[in-house]
Design a protein around this motif. Structure first.
Motif, PDB file in Angstrom:
ATOM      1  N   GLY A   1       0.779  -1.226   0.000  1.00  0.00           N
ATOM      2  CA  GLY A   1       0.000   0.000   0.000  1.00  0.00           C
ATOM      3  C   GLY A   1       0.806   1.270   0.000  1.00  0.00           C
ATOM      4  N   THR A   2       2.142   1.174  -0.093  1.00  0.00           N
ATOM      5  CA  THR A   2       2.990   2.362  -0.084  1.00  0.00           C
ATOM      6  C   THR A   2       3.732   2.499  -1.405  1.00  0.00           C
ATOM      7  OG1 THR A   2       4.928   1.231   0.819  1.00  0.00           O
ATOM      8  CG2 THR A   2       3.351   2.115   2.391  1.00  0.00           C
ATOM      9  N   VAL A   3       4.162   3.723  -1.686  1.00  0.00           N
ATOM     10  CA  VAL A   3       5.026   4.007  -2.824  1.00  0.00           C
ATOM     11  C   VAL A   3       6.296   4.645  -2.284  1.00  0.00           C
ATOM     12  CG1 VAL A   3       5.318   5.273  -4.979  1.00  0.00           C
ATOM     13  CG2 VAL A   3       3.076   4.348  -4.389  1.00  0.00           C
ATOM     14  N   ILE A   4       7.443   4.071  -2.593  1.00  0.00           N
ATOM     15  CA  ILE A   4       8.734   4.654  -2.195  1.00  0.00           C
ATOM     16  C   ILE A   4       9.279   5.425  -3.385  1.00  0.00           C
ATOM     17  CG2 ILE A   4      11.036   4.231  -1.284  1.00  0.00           C
ATOM     18  CD1 ILE A   4      10.110   1.558  -0.255  1.00  0.00           C
ATOM     19  N   GLY A   5       9.601   6.684  -3.165  1.00  0.00           N
ATOM     20  CA  GLY A   5      10.161   7.510  -4.225  1.00  0.00           C
ATOM     21  C   GLY A   5      11.672   7.576  -4.126  1.00  0.00           C
ATOM     22  N   PHE A   6      12.348   7.516  -5.276  1.00  0.00           N
ATOM     23  CA  PHE A   6      13.812   7.546  -5.317  1.00  0.00           C
ATOM     24  C   PHE A   6      14.287   8.644  -6.255  1.00  0.00           C
ATOM     25  CE2 PHE A   6      12.546   3.226  -4.361  1.00  0.00           C
ATOM     26  CZ  PHE A   6      13.378   2.870  -3.315  1.00  0.00           C
ATOM     27  N   VAL A   7      15.039   9.589  -5.731  1.00  0.00           N
ATOM     28  CA  VAL A   7      15.768  10.543  -6.566  1.00  0.00           C
ATOM     29  C   VAL A   7      17.163   9.982  -6.730  1.00  0.00           C
ATOM     30  CG1 VAL A   7      16.643  12.878  -6.781  1.00  0.00           C
ATOM     31  CG2 VAL A   7      14.408  12.490  -5.736  1.00  0.00           C
ATOM     32  N   ASP A   8      17.480   9.478  -7.922  1.00  0.00           N
ATOM     33  CA  ASP A   8      18.727   8.744  -8.100  1.00  0.00           C
ATOM     34  C   ASP A   8      19.090   8.720  -9.584  1.00  0.00           C
ATOM     35  OD1 ASP A   8      20.866   6.677  -7.668  1.00  0.00           O
ATOM     36  OD2 ASP A   8      19.908   6.509  -5.706  1.00  0.00           O
ATOM     37  N   THR A   9      19.773   7.652 -10.011  1.00  0.00           N
ATOM     38  CA  THR A   9      20.232   7.549 -11.406  1.00  0.00           C
ATOM     39  C   THR A   9      19.231   6.828 -12.292  1.00  0.00           C
ATOM     40  OG1 THR A   9      21.397   5.464 -10.964  1.00  0.00           O
ATOM     41  CG2 THR A   9      22.651   7.511 -10.673  1.00  0.00           C
ATOM     42  N   GLY A  10      18.009   6.611 -11.806  1.00  0.00           N
ATOM     43  CA  GLY A  10      17.004   5.925 -12.603  1.00  0.00           C
ATOM     44  C   GLY A  10      16.847   4.482 -12.189  1.00  0.00           C
ATOM     45  N   ILE A  11      16.334   3.655 -13.114  1.00  0.00           N
ATOM     46  CA  ILE A  11      16.056   2.265 -12.780  1.00  0.00           C
ATOM     47  C   ILE A  11      16.132   1.395 -14.026  1.00  0.00           C
ATOM     48  CG2 ILE A  11      13.558   2.324 -13.167  1.00  0.00           C
ATOM     49  CD1 ILE A  11      13.314   0.774 -10.471  1.00  0.00           C
ATOM     50  N   ASP A  12      16.512   0.134 -13.820  1.00  0.00           N
ATOM     51  CA  ASP A  12      16.429  -0.872 -14.869  1.00  0.00           C
ATOM     52  C   ASP A  12      15.167  -1.686 -14.594  1.00  0.00           C
ATOM     53  OD1 ASP A  12      16.589  -2.926 -16.660  1.00  0.00           O
ATOM     54  OD2 ASP A  12      18.437  -3.796 -15.862  1.00  0.00           O
ATOM     55  N   PRO A  13      14.063  -1.418 -15.320  1.00  0.00           N
ATOM     56  CA  PRO A  13      12.802  -2.084 -14.992  1.00  0.00           C
ATOM     57  C   PRO A  13      12.795  -3.565 -15.317  1.00  0.00           C
ATOM     58  CG  PRO A  13      12.570  -0.829 -17.020  1.00  0.00           C
ATOM     59  CD  PRO A  13      13.937  -0.510 -16.467  1.00  0.00           C
ATOM     60  N   THR A  14      13.812  -4.050 -16.067  1.00  0.00           N
ATOM     61  CA  THR A  14      13.860  -5.475 -16.412  1.00  0.00           C
ATOM     62  C   THR A  14      14.515  -6.322 -15.329  1.00  0.00           C
ATOM     63  OG1 THR A  14      16.005  -5.339 -17.543  1.00  0.00           O
ATOM     64  CG2 THR A  14      14.029  -4.825 -18.840  1.00  0.00           C
TER      65      THR A  14
ATOM     66  N   ASP B   1       7.323   0.749 -19.912  1.00  0.00           N
ATOM     67  CA  ASP B   1       8.343   0.203 -19.028  1.00  0.00           C
ATOM     68  C   ASP B   1       7.912   0.271 -17.567  1.00  0.00           C
ATOM     69  OD1 ASP B   1      10.670  -0.700 -20.612  1.00  0.00           O
ATOM     70  OD2 ASP B   1      10.631   1.354 -21.354  1.00  0.00           O
ATOM     71  N   CYS B   2       6.915   1.075 -17.268  1.00  0.00           N
ATOM     72  CA  CYS B   2       6.348   1.040 -15.926  1.00  0.00           C
ATOM     73  C   CYS B   2       5.464  -0.191 -15.801  1.00  0.00           C
ATOM     74  CB  CYS B   2       5.555   2.311 -15.648  1.00  0.00           C
ATOM     75  SG  CYS B   2       6.607   3.744 -15.275  1.00  0.00           S
ATOM     76  N   SER B   3       5.123  -0.543 -14.580  1.00  0.00           N
ATOM     77  CA  SER B   3       4.417  -1.788 -14.322  1.00  0.00           C
ATOM     78  C   SER B   3       3.639  -1.653 -13.025  1.00  0.00           C
ATOM     79  CB  SER B   3       5.424  -2.941 -14.202  1.00  0.00           C
ATOM     80  OG  SER B   3       6.292  -2.714 -13.086  1.00  0.00           O
ATOM     81  N   GLU B   4       3.063  -2.750 -12.577  1.00  0.00           N
ATOM     82  CA  GLU B   4       2.389  -2.739 -11.292  1.00  0.00           C
ATOM     83  C   GLU B   4       3.372  -2.431 -10.168  1.00  0.00           C
ATOM     84  OE1 GLU B   4      -0.488  -5.624  -8.545  1.00  0.00           O
ATOM     85  OE2 GLU B   4       0.529  -6.431 -10.316  1.00  0.00           O
ATOM     86  N   LYS B   5       4.637  -2.775 -10.355  1.00  0.00           N
ATOM     87  CA  LYS B   5       5.669  -2.536  -9.346  1.00  0.00           C
ATOM     88  C   LYS B   5       6.280  -1.141  -9.484  1.00  0.00           C
ATOM     89  CE  LYS B   5       8.657  -3.933  -6.129  1.00  0.00           C
ATOM     90  NZ  LYS B   5       8.243  -4.240  -4.753  1.00  0.00           N
TER      91      LYS B   5
END
Length: 296
Positions: A165-178, A212-216
């Motif tokens: 039920g939470t969303v964690i936000g990250f200010v960083d270098t991005g993400i590899d969604p795979t 590239d976004c998903s349920e996660k």
């Protein structure tokens, strides 16, 4: 993680400490700061020579909370409109160029190129809480290659739940969604009702689109104007995609999926679970790589 696992125990402890901070602090601070409405404008250019006209990028915070801290009856849209009007008045008072970014949600402020004289005037302005000169902040911690994100931090026991039920936000270098840390998801629970982020499309980067976004991974944005698109390493992606590895590593430690098989080169150290495996992830790529690593 490479080589003998025992050799890297101090590094693992540091990573786990970082993960604890991320899960406890980033979810609170970044969820408001990173979710702040950012309006990009063409960045002003500093004069080439020295003198009174030379400018540097500054972050200017005005007094009072953003819309997230507003407690009056006026709707957030009206409060934000008033904030933007005040920002315009402050900018006009020093005859500043168009701001690079403006924000109204967590804070009321903007990023803008300023001369020394303009800086001095704003510091003395009663409407201004803080004026900070832009500075390079190096990323903390250690990273692997982008193809080998640091998911292999191995907790004492595999966590199957936590963070629903939470969303964690990250200010960083991005993400590899795979990464398996984000693609192998289950039992995340209902989507948070108040989360208002979105997944951007990146027309200048064929390796990323909003699918590239998903349920996660429920949100992904990138912000490069402050760093400068012409200052990037050639391998950098103008999208939320992680070409460094740091953002993927931190996100996987804090919110990676449960019971994921770990692979680090030729090593198979076991199974991995993020600290809050049921949490969803929102990515705000604002950290970039330069040709000279000292400028990252």
């Amino acid at each position: 993680m490479r080589g003998d696992d025992r050799q890297h125990q101090p590094r693992l402890r540091r990573a786990l400490s970082l993960a604890t901070i991320v899960a406890a602090v980033v979810a609170t601070v970044v969820a408001t700061v990173a979710a702040t409405a950012l309006t990009a404008a063409a960045p002003a250019r500093a004069d080439d020579g020295e003198g009174e006209g030379e400018t540097t990028l500054h972050l200017v915070t005005l007094r009072g909370p953003g819309t997230a801290g507003h407690r009056g009856e006026a709707p957030d849209t009206e409060v934000a409109r008033r904030m933007l009007a005040l920002q315009a008045a402050v900018l006009d008072s020093v005859d500043a160029d168009a701001p690079v970014y403006q924000w109204t949600t967590a804070l009321n402020g903007f990023a803008v190129e300023l001369t020394e004289d303009q800086h001095a005037v704003l510091v003395a302005d009663d409407r201004v809480a803080l004026v900070e000169e832009n500075a390079i902040r190096a990323l903390a911690g250690t990273v692997g290659a982008p193809s080998e994100p640091q998911a292999p931090v191995r907790p004492r026991s595999s966590r199957a739940a936590g963070g629903a039920g939470t969303v964690i936000g990250f200010v960083d270098t991005g993400i590899d969604p795979t990464s398996p840390a984000f693609s192998a998801v289950s039992a995340l629970g209902p989507a948070p009702r108040r989360y208002a982020g979105s997944c951007t499309d990146a027309p200048d980067d064929d390796s990323w689109d909003d699918t590239d976004c998903s349920e996660k991974v429920v949100g992904a944005q990138f912000y490069v104007a402050g760093f400068g698109g012409d200052q990037l390493r050639s391998a950098s992606a103008l999208s939320p995609r992680d070409t460094d590895g740091h953002g993927t590593a931190v996100a996987s430690i804090a919110g990676g999926a449960a019971d994921v098989a770990v692979r680090a080169g030729q090593h198979r150290p076991g199974r991995f679970s993020g600290i809050a495996p049921q949490a969803r992830i929102a990515v705000y790529k604002a950290c970039w790589s330069a040709p000279d690593p000292a400028d990252d």
